[in-house]
Design an enzyme around this catalytic site. Structure first.
Site, PDB file in Angstrom:
ATOM      1  N   GLN A  62       0.817  -1.221   0.000  1.00 21.14           N
ATOM      2  CA  GLN A  62       0.000   0.000   0.000  1.00 21.14           C
ATOM      3  C   GLN A  62       0.846   1.264   0.000  1.00 21.14           C
ATOM      4  O   GLN A  62       0.315   2.364  -0.168  1.00 21.14           O
ATOM      5  CB  GLN A  62      -0.925   0.009   1.218  1.00 21.14           C
ATOM      6  CG  GLN A  62      -0.185   0.143   2.546  1.00 21.14           C
ATOM      7  CD  GLN A  62      -1.071  -0.054   3.739  1.00 21.14           C
ATOM      8  OE1 GLN A  62      -1.408  -1.180   4.094  1.00 21.14           O
ATOM      9  NE2 GLN A  62      -1.458   1.033   4.374  1.00 21.14           N
ATOM     10  N   CYS A  68      -4.996   0.064   3.883  1.00 25.67           N
ATOM     11  CA  CYS A  68      -4.808  -1.331   4.306  1.00 25.67           C
ATOM     12  C   CYS A  68      -6.101  -2.134   4.230  1.00 25.67           C
ATOM     13  O   CYS A  68      -6.102  -3.291   3.795  1.00 25.67           O
ATOM     14  CB  CYS A  68      -4.243  -1.375   5.718  1.00 25.67           C
ATOM     15  SG  CYS A  68      -5.227  -0.460   6.933  1.00 25.67           S
ATOM     16  N   HIS A 362      -5.389  -0.913  11.779  1.00 28.40           N
ATOM     17  CA  HIS A 362      -4.832  -1.574  10.595  1.00 28.40           C
ATOM     18  C   HIS A 362      -5.618  -2.832  10.268  1.00 28.40           C
ATOM     19  O   HIS A 362      -6.056  -3.561  11.171  1.00 28.40           O
ATOM     20  CB  HIS A 362      -3.366  -1.932  10.856  1.00 28.40           C
ATOM     21  CG  HIS A 362      -2.601  -2.372   9.647  1.00 28.40           C
ATOM     22  ND1 HIS A 362      -2.616  -1.691   8.451  1.00 28.40           N
ATOM     23  CD2 HIS A 362      -1.770  -3.439   9.450  1.00 28.40           C
ATOM     24  CE1 HIS A 362      -1.826  -2.304   7.576  1.00 28.40           C
ATOM     25  NE2 HIS A 362      -1.316  -3.371   8.159  1.00 28.40           N
ATOM     26  N   ASN A 384       0.336  -9.210   5.367  1.00 33.74           N
ATOM     27  CA  ASN A 384       0.286  -7.755   5.496  1.00 33.74           C
ATOM     28  C   ASN A 384       0.352  -7.114   4.111  1.00 33.74           C
ATOM     29  O   ASN A 384       0.535  -7.807   3.097  1.00 33.74           O
ATOM     30  CB  ASN A 384       1.436  -7.269   6.383  1.00 33.74           C
ATOM     31  CG  ASN A 384       1.142  -5.943   7.054  1.00 33.74           C
ATOM     32  OD1 ASN A 384       0.201  -5.240   6.694  1.00 33.74           O
ATOM     33  ND2 ASN A 384       1.950  -5.596   8.032  1.00 33.74           N
TER      34      ASN A 384
END
Length: 445
Positions: A62, A68, A362, A384
């Site tokens: 990102q 996110c 997040h 992630n």
């Protein structure tokens, strides 16, 4: 009572009397707190092998944006599409989603301004709305509303622009313009302008926002052709399809049957109860935000069941707490700050939320869980969206104790809910004020 010099002299004398304090001061003055407080023996004992793991198609990035939640959601959907199209590598366009998220958030903001136009400008509610017109962050309900309305697009057909990857300046200018628009609309209401006149003006203002977004992000395609070779080398062409049609044809994940389940143990929120948040959303007319609050054991069991059945799990957490970023470790014992400072940190999950020390920051994706011989999770594997240079090629390790303390929301298929949970889900949700910690959005970068 003011601080007296004798108090400071006593504090200093007590500090200097401890060799440990001097060593700690010297160490911290020459290095990162996280490096100094690293619990080395604990860290080196962490294994990245998982008893149950789902293979995914790699890590996304990102970059310097707060998308996110969008990356995590699209990463779920891409697996379904890639499986159906027989692709090794595939990614969906985050820029496409960002364009429509921004225009929808702008409209949501202006509608909120009109709705609250007679409220005190300096009151908490209006100031809250004005504080975040079009931030990058979002929630699961906001993601699903976007996808249901606008579909999805292969990334190569609308790649990243500089502004999508580094969005701070664009967001700042959009926020300023929208606050100016808020001033215009509030003045119109104050002067008694008709609803038709106000809506006409709002449409004018939105067209201006659309122009700014188009310059920064680019114009999203309304229809597209998609050519690709599958992993067996076979050529395919999909012609004249819209993003919504592409989504409906190739995404087999039941996104409309997914439920946002939270674990919020604060005294003001009952378990087995649904909640929503005032003025939190993006798509007017969408399903919006609805949470089902569950006890920790029930909450965790749903995430575990999803993974054991081969389903990836979108979730939100407070990623800034007890995280070793470079190694990709989320663990309540990774740092020993208590020994470093000679103090105790006493908050539990509920008091941390109540006193403003934690919130959802997040969104990521669970891709695995390690189960012990008694069937209990010991650690979780996390995909992630910070690139593949961190952690294990972009994948993070989360201890089960970190899950307990800092994971707040998971998106699960409704079929995994008990009959009692499904019944509660049909109830009208309790409205929370915008500043409630469950009103936070995932935005960390």
């Amino acid at each position: 009572m003011k601080i007296e010099m004798k108090d400071l002299q006593k504090f200093r004398k007590d500090f200097e009397s401890s060799e440990k304090n001097i060593v700690a001061m010297n160490a911290v003055s020459h290095g990162s707190l996280n490096v100094v407080a690293m619990n080395r023996l604990h860290a080196q004992g962490l294994s990245r092998t998982f008893s149950n793991e789902i293979k995914t198609r790699g890590i996304t990035n990102q970059k310097k944006s707060g998308r996110c939640w969008m990356f995590a959601g699209l990463n779920l959907l891409r697996e379904s599409i890639a499986n159906k199209l027989n692709l090794d590598n595939f990614e969906l366009s985050q820029s496409y989603q960002m364009f429509y998220d921004k225009i929808e958030k702008a409209n949501y903001f202006l509608e909120s301004i009109i709705e609250t136009a007679k409220e005190d400008l300096n009151g908490r509610l209006v100031m809250w709305i004005l504080s975040k017109p079009v931030e990058d962050g979002g929630q699961w309900g906001m993601f699903t509303d976007l996808v249901e309305k606008y579909g999805v697009l292969p990334k190569e057909l609308m790649d990243e622009s500089f502004q999508t990857s580094e969005s701070a300046t664009m967001n700042r200018l959009l926020d300023t313009k929208l606050r100016e628009d808020a001033m215009v609309l509030r003045e119109m209401v104050k002067k008694g302008k008709t609803t038709k006149e106000i809506e006409s003006k709002k449409a004018e203002l939105l067209e201006e926002i659309h122009r700014i977004l188009s310059i920064n992000i680019g114009l999203p395609p309304e229809k597209f052709d998609y050519e690709y070779k599958d992993k067996d080398g076979n050529f395919h062409r999909i012609e004249g399809i819209t993003p919504v049609e592409f989504y409906k044809e190739f995404v087999e994940m039941p996104i409309d049957g997914m439920v946002s389940v939270i674990n919020c143990p604060t005294p003001d929120k009952n378990f087995m109860k649904t909640y929503t948040v005032q003025y939190l959303g993006n798509v007017i007319g969408g399903k919006g935000i609805k949470y089902l609050n569950l006890k920790l054991d029930e909450f965790k069991a749903l995430a575990k069941k999803m993974i054991l059945d081969g389903n990836l799990v979108w979730f939100t957490a407070d990623v800034g707490k007890m995280m070793e970023r470079e190694k990709g470790i989320l663990d309540t014992e990774i740092y020993d700050f208590e020994s470093l400072y000679g103090t105790k940190f006493l908050f539990d999950k509920a008091t941390r939320l109540d006193y403003g020390d934690s919130l959802m920051t997040h969104a990521m994706v669970f891709t695995g869980v390690d189960i012990d011989d008694d069937g209990n999770p010991t650690k979780w594997k996390v995909e992630n969206s910070w690139g593949d240079q961190l952690g294990d090629k972009g994948y993070f390790l989360m201890s089960d104790s970190w899950f307990d303390e800092y994971v707040y929301e998971v998106a699960v298929d409704e079929k995994y809910l008990s009959a009692a949970m499904k019944k509660v889900l049909k109830e009208k949700p309790v409205e929370l004020p915008p500043w409630d910690p469950m009103g936070s959005v995932a935005f960390a970068r």
